[in-house]
Design an enzyme around this catalytic site. Structure first.
Site: not given
Lengths: 593, 593
Positions: A441, A434-436, A296
């Site tokens: 978050q 992407y990646e949350g 992240r």
């Protein structure tokens, strides 16, 4: 528009705001002296500017080839990748015993920002490989480490992370891919989507890290295991054997990052891909979560890199484009127009603030992993955990916003693809997803990072912010309104404190409805702290006779940030605390469905 | 995702917030009874949804052909254009004596919103033709009107506006194109860029309206004249003659509106294109300014149309996409996730607020042009002049922001082009740039529209806002927190009043540095007023037994707007009033150049 690494600002932040000296005294990081780091970053900057940056536009224009499962990267990409491997830039933080450079995370943050800023589509490949290395280093058996790590660390092979399935995006509990035991390995089957660099032509082998379920695994998050699935089977002597049962079925046609292949991978169409269990069964998601901070942070740094590149691009245009002169005189450049300067100020000051926050998080990763004292490690781990969702969410949102301002500064030319300004916007747009997503978050921030520890980590940072406000109040150097900076940082701490108290006191769904507003607000307030500290240290350097144009500029940008960015924080706090109820009031029927 | 015209909301706004009844009593608009308007809008909605919307995605994907000066529009476009002409939708407001429908501006606003929302690339063609019609109707000789108007009004011919040159974008004073007198006409030469639908294959002839300089014309803005330059010369009998000396040299490769040709036109490569002077010499820019309100309002309405389409698209996805269930139960749709609902609420509530503002501006255009009483006309002209920059700037900025939220609601799928969510963002992105950037709108607002009349027009609106706040305070109907709505509108009026006083008192460059923050703030505060009024009228309809799902929703969206959008206004005011100094402090050197 060629990317230039902002080396001066990076070194200033590393040395004065991230404690590079102290980091270089941590066990295993003794090589990272400021001089050595400066030399390394200078070389990285050259690679970013001379090799990666020129391929950014051509890669976007040419895009990818796809034919019968094979992906062809744009002209020049394989050559650039070979150079990356040759020069050792693939995995700067990997341990030297596996062939890595063993650099601190905080130094890697600079390198990643440069490479991502210069060419995000390209650098996604090493970024994903770094994730695979981390998973294997952290959890795989020694035998698997020996087989896979050296070539991943060097970059001779690349790595991927296979998480998402059509029905399992933000919610990985819904994963359905299967793993059947067969002797010392497993047979993996299922479909994975959105796999970055899931197939390409730059490396000899691709090592897929795949989440799948064992037979009879518990339902939900506690039944997911992690497997290594190589594209080519690795023979016992290390040579490459047969093609495994993994096939790239298609690549996505996307808004941006046109040169980064986003693949749908089919595992096991011919009976099952051979895979090897990483660590223990059913702990796959737990391992993923442990790696999430780095991943992240890296995406947050992408946001900063793209914002920096978009800013450089817009500044160059603003210095060249003439408009709005008098009939008699020649036209001034649009840099002289107050609103253009305001937009460039928003771009530059927020990028600088986000850089400090992200590097501080990276520095805490170093302390959390390597400090000899357990209390120091724990303190920095809390700080990392707290800062990461903000560094990811806020940096990527401002990356998109900065790229959009960059288009606006270019006027009509910004909408023309050849100018290149629009590419930054198209590329940056994925980073908040992407990646949350930013929403994910934000839930992490208000739930796991604030509510769960009853605000302890937040209050530790707030206490540091108050110290910074006090230090600013003592300053008398010329070039800044120290009282205003001090008031700003103090108010930032106050807003965070109030909001933390509110979040901790809530029971219902309000924190979820308020989460993104809280995240944005914390980004802005933590950014105010960062810029206050930056002004403090810049003034000290100037007073010590070590001033520079960039350091004087820092005083102006800190003042600008406090009056042009920070005032949004109180409104966001109001929205978070008073608006959540009205979010929950909205029903599907209100949207006409 | 097919576009559905929001007919209920449009009719509610027309009838209850724009005084459609009173407009239908203005001279020349007697046909525009509410029943007739409802019938017309229903037909327009069908054309938007059934004909234009399906071509939006295919047009984007196929794009334009360009070969040796000829532009080919995507498959199906000419047919759709023929239908538009056939059904009389080309120019709804043009006078009936030239073959127009003679509809009120406020009704046209609805039609334009539908057509732009369904297919912005397509509707740009009629939008530009409407501008050409207005210029010719307003300023050309009777002979020119007779030659050009009937075919432009019907749409058998299309029109263009040729303003921009490479060195003359926001600053039209820098125009260099030349016009040499030759008998009863002129020979035009020069290069024009960014000419929307400057060349295409949908109509028999294209009538270019071109800004150029006569020999010995004064320098700057006072030496620019306006000419009609047809693609094919029109013979005395109305038939088409030779091809004129105008050539499409290239079309732009753009971020969005892929199916709308953005042309570079070369005039006079073979000795000069034949052109005819419109009105008097050297008054071209003055004519353009007089037409600017309509053109800018239309672009603001594009922002609203795209925002509406993006919202419908995101709502449909949110109702269908399942994610985040428990291992035992089936997953809920993401509409149930508070943050998704927050994003959809921001999209919908701001779109509704901007719609009211834009339609109110359009209604004032009708009163300003047609009211019998000179005082009423003057009052509405002041109101139009004041509202237009806000309606253009704010609506387009929120169009971009809504389209970006639409991508975010779609998650990873939003980044995949086939989903269509990204197209809204790519298309919307031009709207804050053309027809005057947001920065240019903001300078118009703080300079011409506030400073010049010492805030008179602003204060007239503020007085109306206070009346609305009082009316809200009297409400007791169920379904809304009337006290909160009243406080919100009262505070909105107060913030505008303070800011107007501040702007009027300034002498230096502060207003220019503050302008965009002021514009955003006025958009949000005027939007609060609009939503307060909407809630008031919705509650009255509900109390009268004329309630509907959409009217109950309006009460929720008004509450949502007040707690989730409006709180940004005070921060923007602070930024405007305290931040302007720090914008002006920034120097080129601070940006490293």
């Amino acid at each position: 528009m060629a990317y230039t690494a902002p080396l001066d600002d990076m070194l200033f932040v590393l040395e004065d705001l991230c404690g590079l000296d102290a980091i270089a005294q941590l066990p295993g990081l003794e090589e990272a002296s400021p001089d050595m780091v400066a030399a390394i970053l200078e070389e990285a900057g050259k690679f970013a500017g001379n090799v990666l940056s020129p391929l950014n536009v051509t890669g976007d224009q040419q895009g990818l080839g796809f034919d019968d499962g094979a992906v062809t990267t744009p002209t020049g990409w394989k050559d650039a990748y070979d150079q990356l491997v040759e020069m050792g830039w693939n995995s700067p933080t990997a341990a030297p015993d596996h062939g890595g450079m063993g650099l601190p995370q905080v130094v890697n943050a600079c390198i990643q920002e440069m490479f991502q800023g210069a060419n995000m589509s390209f650098q996604l490949c090493p970024m994903l490989t770094q994730g695979a290395i981390e998973a294997i280093e952290g959890y795989a058996s020694d035998a698997l480490k020996e087989t896979y790590l050296p070539n991943l660390v060097s970059g001779v092979w690349t790595g991927t992370m296979n998480l998402t399935e059509p029905q399992a995006g933000s919610d990985l509990a819904a994963i359905r891919s299967k793993a059947e035991p067969e002797g010392d390995h497993y047979r993996i089957s299922g479909q994975k989507i959105f796999i970055t660099y899931g197939e390409h032509d730059m490396a000899e082998n691709i090592i897929h890290l795949v989440l799948a379920r064992l037979p009879d695994a518990p339902a939900g998050v506690k039944g997911i295991s992690l497997f290594i699935v190589p594209k080519f089977i690795v023979n016992a002597d290390g040579s490459l054997g047969d093609l495994n049962d993994v096939r790239c079925v298609s690549i996505e046609h996307k808004l941006g990052i046109h040169a980064s292949p986003t693949c749908t991978l089919a595992f096991g169409d011919k009976g099952g891909a051979i895979g090897y269990l990483v660590g223990e069964a059913n702990k796959g998601l737990q391992y993923m979560f442990a790696m999430m901070n780095n991943a992240r942070l890296n995406v947050g740094i992408q946001g900063i890199g793209v914002a920096e590149h978009a800013t450089q691009h817009a500044v160059a245009y603003a210095m060249e484009r003439k408009q709005g002169g008098t009939p008699e005189g020649s036209a001034p450049t649009i840099m002289g127009h107050p609103d253009v300067r305001r937009m460039l100020g928003l771009m530059a000051s927020r990028t600088q603030a986000a850089r400090i926050l992200a590097y501080r998080a990276a520095a805490s990763l170093d302390f959390a992993h390597r400090a000899e004292d357990a209390e120091t490690r724990a303190y920095h781990q809390r700080r990392v955990d707290f800062l990461i969702p903000v560094a990811k969410g806020w940096s990527t949102e401002l990356g998109v916003s900065s790229a959009s301002y960059g288009v606006q500064v270019h006027g009509g030319m910004g909408f023309v693809e050849e100018t290149g300004a629009a590419q930054h916007l198209r590329d940056a747009r994925i980073t908040t997803i992407y990646e949350g997503t930013t929403g994910i978050q934000a839930l992490d921030l208000v739930g796991r990072k604030i509510a769960r520890d009853k605000g302890e980590a937040a209050r530790e940072i707030i206490a540091e912010m108050r110290k910074s406000a006090d230090a600013l109040a003592q300053m008398t150097a010329p070039g800044a309104d120290w009282a205003a900076l001090s008031r700003g940082v103090a108010e930032a701490a106050h807003l965070m404190s109030e909001t933390t108290d509110w979040l901790v006191s809530q029971n219902g769904h309000e924190p979820q409805a308020a989460a993104v507003s809280v995240l944005e607000m914390f980004g802005i307030t933590l950014g105010a702290w960062a810029m206050g500290d930056a002004a403090l240290h810049a003034a000290k350097r100037i007073a010590d006779g070590r001033g520079s144009k960039a350091l004087s500029a820092k005083l102006n940008f800190a003042g600008f940030y406090m009056t042009n960015v920070f005032p949004q924080a109180r409104g966001l706090q109001q929205i978070a605390m008073a608006g959540a109820g009205n979010v929950l009031t909205l029903q599907s029927a209100d949207f006409g469905v």
